[in-house]
Scaffold this active site. Structure first.
Site, PDB file in Angstrom:
ATOM      1  N   THR A  85       0.868  -1.182   0.000  1.00  0.00           N
ATOM      2  CA  THR A  85       0.000   0.000   0.000  1.00  0.00           C
ATOM      3  C   THR A  85       0.902   1.229   0.000  1.00  0.00           C
ATOM      4  OG1 THR A  85      -1.654  -1.181   1.295  1.00  0.00           O
ATOM      5  CG2 THR A  85      -1.824   1.210   1.238  1.00  0.00           C
ATOM      6  N   LYS A 103      -7.749   1.975  -3.421  1.00  0.00           N
ATOM      7  CA  LYS A 103      -7.445   1.561  -2.045  1.00  0.00           C
ATOM      8  C   LYS A 103      -7.544   2.772  -1.094  1.00  0.00           C
ATOM      9  CE  LYS A 103      -5.115  -0.743   1.291  1.00  0.00           C
ATOM     10  NZ  LYS A 103      -5.592  -1.892   2.000  1.00  0.00           N
ATOM     11  N   LYS A 122      -1.341   5.184   8.662  1.00  0.00           N
ATOM     12  CA  LYS A 122      -0.526   5.218   7.423  1.00  0.00           C
ATOM     13  C   LYS A 122      -1.423   5.438   6.203  1.00  0.00           C
ATOM     14  CE  LYS A 122       1.740   2.255   4.149  1.00  0.00           C
ATOM     15  NZ  LYS A 122       2.119   0.929   3.702  1.00  0.00           N
TER      16      LYS A 122
HETATM   17  P1  NAD Z   1       5.479  -6.410   7.323  1.00  0.00           P
HETATM   18  O1  NAD Z   1       6.314  -5.365   7.958  1.00  0.00           O
HETATM   19  O2  NAD Z   1       5.008  -7.574   8.147  1.00  0.00           O
HETATM   20  O3  NAD Z   1       6.255  -7.027   6.056  1.00  0.00           O
HETATM   21  C1  NAD Z   1       7.071  -6.285   5.188  1.00  0.00           C
HETATM   22  C2  NAD Z   1       8.329  -7.113   4.960  1.00  0.00           C
HETATM   23  O4  NAD Z   1       9.132  -6.491   3.953  1.00  0.00           O
HETATM   24  C3  NAD Z   1       9.212  -7.238   6.198  1.00  0.00           C
HETATM   25  O5  NAD Z   1       9.368  -8.618   6.537  1.00  0.00           O
HETATM   26  C4  NAD Z   1      10.542  -6.601   5.769  1.00  0.00           C
HETATM   27  O6  NAD Z   1      11.674  -7.227   6.342  1.00  0.00           O
HETATM   28  C5  NAD Z   1      10.476  -6.787   4.273  1.00  0.00           C
HETATM   29  N1  NAD Z   1      11.355  -5.925   3.473  1.00  0.00           N
HETATM   30  C6  NAD Z   1      11.663  -4.615   3.667  1.00  0.00           C
HETATM   31  N2  NAD Z   1      12.468  -4.189   2.684  1.00  0.00           N
HETATM   32  C7  NAD Z   1      12.680  -5.244   1.841  1.00  0.00           C
HETATM   33  C8  NAD Z   1      13.413  -5.428   0.638  1.00  0.00           C
HETATM   34  N3  NAD Z   1      14.102  -4.416   0.076  1.00  0.00           N
HETATM   35  N4  NAD Z   1      13.405  -6.644   0.044  1.00  0.00           N
HETATM   36  C9  NAD Z   1      12.702  -7.665   0.581  1.00  0.00           C
HETATM   37  N5  NAD Z   1      11.977  -7.557   1.708  1.00  0.00           N
HETATM   38  C10 NAD Z   1      11.965  -6.351   2.346  1.00  0.00           C
HETATM   39  O7  NAD Z   1       4.232  -5.648   6.669  1.00  0.00           O
HETATM   40  P2  NAD Z   1       2.845  -6.291   6.177  1.00  0.00           P
HETATM   41  O8  NAD Z   1       1.821  -6.196   7.264  1.00  0.00           O
HETATM   42  O9  NAD Z   1       3.116  -7.586   5.505  1.00  0.00           O
HETATM   43  O10 NAD Z   1       2.405  -5.185   5.105  1.00  0.00           O
HETATM   44  C11 NAD Z   1       3.026  -5.098   3.831  1.00  0.00           C
HETATM   45  C12 NAD Z   1       2.270  -4.083   3.002  1.00  0.00           C
HETATM   46  O11 NAD Z   1       0.900  -4.492   2.889  1.00  0.00           O
HETATM   47  C13 NAD Z   1       2.251  -2.673   3.607  1.00  0.00           C
HETATM   48  O12 NAD Z   1       2.368  -1.730   2.565  1.00  0.00           O
HETATM   49  C14 NAD Z   1       0.879  -2.599   4.285  1.00  0.00           C
HETATM   50  O13 NAD Z   1       0.400  -1.272   4.385  1.00  0.00           O
HETATM   51  C15 NAD Z   1       0.046  -3.438   3.324  1.00  0.00           C
HETATM   52  N6  NAD Z   1      -1.157  -4.059   3.931  1.00  0.00           N
HETATM   53  C16 NAD Z   1      -1.085  -4.647   5.153  1.00  0.00           C
HETATM   54  C17 NAD Z   1      -2.226  -5.238   5.697  1.00  0.00           C
HETATM   55  C18 NAD Z   1      -2.189  -5.905   7.044  1.00  0.00           C
HETATM   56  O14 NAD Z   1      -3.270  -6.204   7.595  1.00  0.00           O
HETATM   57  N7  NAD Z   1      -1.015  -6.207   7.594  1.00  0.00           N
HETATM   58  C19 NAD Z   1      -3.445  -5.194   4.979  1.00  0.00           C
HETATM   59  C20 NAD Z   1      -3.473  -4.614   3.710  1.00  0.00           C
HETATM   60  C21 NAD Z   1      -2.317  -4.043   3.195  1.00  0.00           C
END
Ligand code: NAD
Length: 302
Positions: A99, A174, A249
């Site tokens: 997102t 979104k 966010k």
């Molecule tokens: P998260 O922090 O659990 O996962 C993100 C991962 O990306 C981490 O494990 C981090 O180590 C990794 N990362 C960072 N830089 C990297 C790189 N250069 N290469 C590879 N990996 C890398 O976050 P999440 O909850 O999985 O959310 C991810 C995205 O999805 C965000 O943008 C969030 O806003 C969106 N989102 C989350 C939810 C939710 O309920 N958690 C729902 C909808 C959308």
């Protein structure tokens, strides 16, 4: 079978990548967090030594990263590190499911096309449960051709795939949806606190509003008081669900879009302020429906 590099194996990316591997695709994953890699390996994902190695010989690159800054930095690299776009073979389809802001999504899209690749922004809703069950809703911004290439892969991870238009319009959908959600969750919480002050029971207000014009997801699924909806986070001390930090966010991204377009979105801006304060306090890790406790605490003594 399609070869897919999956970068970002966190709360969302981990189970999404696992579903692709279970469906028989070759999934090569990378994440800087060792714990995320260990879990991914258990789910049949090949682990690359770094993200550049992961993307070198695949058909599709999926990113599920925290922010737009992470996505653009990963795509471009920097002086010391090659970026994903330079490392992938020409014509690779880059699908970003993170997102991020609409303008960041368009920048990422333009960079991918300029490097000879194809691109789609495909943010999701449905949370971790949807990621695990493969029932996410995908909102996709891409050309017709790139959407059709992405669709079969998105269908493995999602239950509803909507082509919203060209570059950035998945993120636009979104951000608009989550602005509605943030505003309506506050509205429902204010109504319950007002009802309490007026002597109205939670159940009576729920029974009326859920069958009247106040009906909305923030009431009928994410009801901010315990009781009327047994599965809502209010029944579990506001364990998320959708954490206050993520709502803050997303409303920040809405605010960027409001500023970019000049729209007179007063409630969207105010919801952003309210959720930023909530996330700066103890709401960051609580469900965003816990905003009702802030409203109750801040209400004057009658
Ligand atoms: P998260 O922090 O659990 O996962 C993100 C991962 O990306 C981490 O494990 C981090 O180590 C990794 N990362 C960072 N830089 C990297 C790189 N250069 N290469 C590879 N990996 C890398 O976050 P999440 O909850 O999985 O959310 C991810 C995205 O999805 C965000 O943008 C969030 O806003 C969106 N989102 C989350 C939810 C939710 O309920 N958690 C729902 C909808 C959308």
């Amino acid at each position: 079978m399609t070869s897919i590099a999956f970068l970002g194996l966190g709360h969302m990316g981990g189970p999404m990548a696992a579903n692709l591997a279970t469906a028989g695709h070759r999934v090569i994953g990378f994440d800087p967090m060792p714990k995320a890699l260990a879990t991914a390996r258990e789910h049949g994902i090949e682990i690359a030594t770094d993200s550049i190695t992961a993307v070198a010989d695949v058909d599709i690159v999926i990113t599920m990263l925290p922010t737009g800054g992470h996505v653009i930095a990963a795509y471009q690299g920097d002086g010391a590190h090659t970026g994903l776009l330079a490392a992938a073979k020409p014509g690779t389809l880059f699908i970003d499911c993170s997102t991020i802001a609409v303008d960041e999504a368009r920048t990422a899209h333009d960079l991918a096309l300029a490097a000879g690749h194809r691109a789609a922004d495909a943010p999701v809703s449905g949370g971790v449960v949807g990621a695990e069950k493969g029932t996410l809703a995908f909102m996709v911004g891409a050309s017709d051709e790139d959407f059709e290439s992405a669709r079969p892969i998105l269908e493995v991870m999602g239950g509803r795939i909507v082509h919203c238009g060209g570059s950035g319009l998945g993120q636009a959908a979104k951000v608009c949806n989550n602005m509605i959600l943030g505003i309506t969750q506050i509205a429902v919480a204010e109504a319950f606190v007002l009802g309490e002050r007026l002597g109205l029971s939670h159940q009576a207000l729920f029974d009326v509003a859920s069958n009247a014009s106040g009906q909305c997801w923030a009431l009928t699924t994410n009801c901010p008081v315990p009781g009327p909806v047994a599965t809502s986070p209010a029944n579990n001390d506001y364990e998320p669900g959708f954490a206050g930090a993520l709502m803050s966010k997303d409303l920040g991204l809405a605010e960027s879009a409001i500023e970019l377009t000049g729209v007179d979105a007063q409630l969207g801006r105010h919801a952003r302020e309210i959720y930023q304060a909530y996330a700066d306090g103890d709401g960051a890790r609580k469900d965003f429906s816990g905003i009702i406790n802030t409203i109750r605490a801040q209400s004057a003594d009658a």
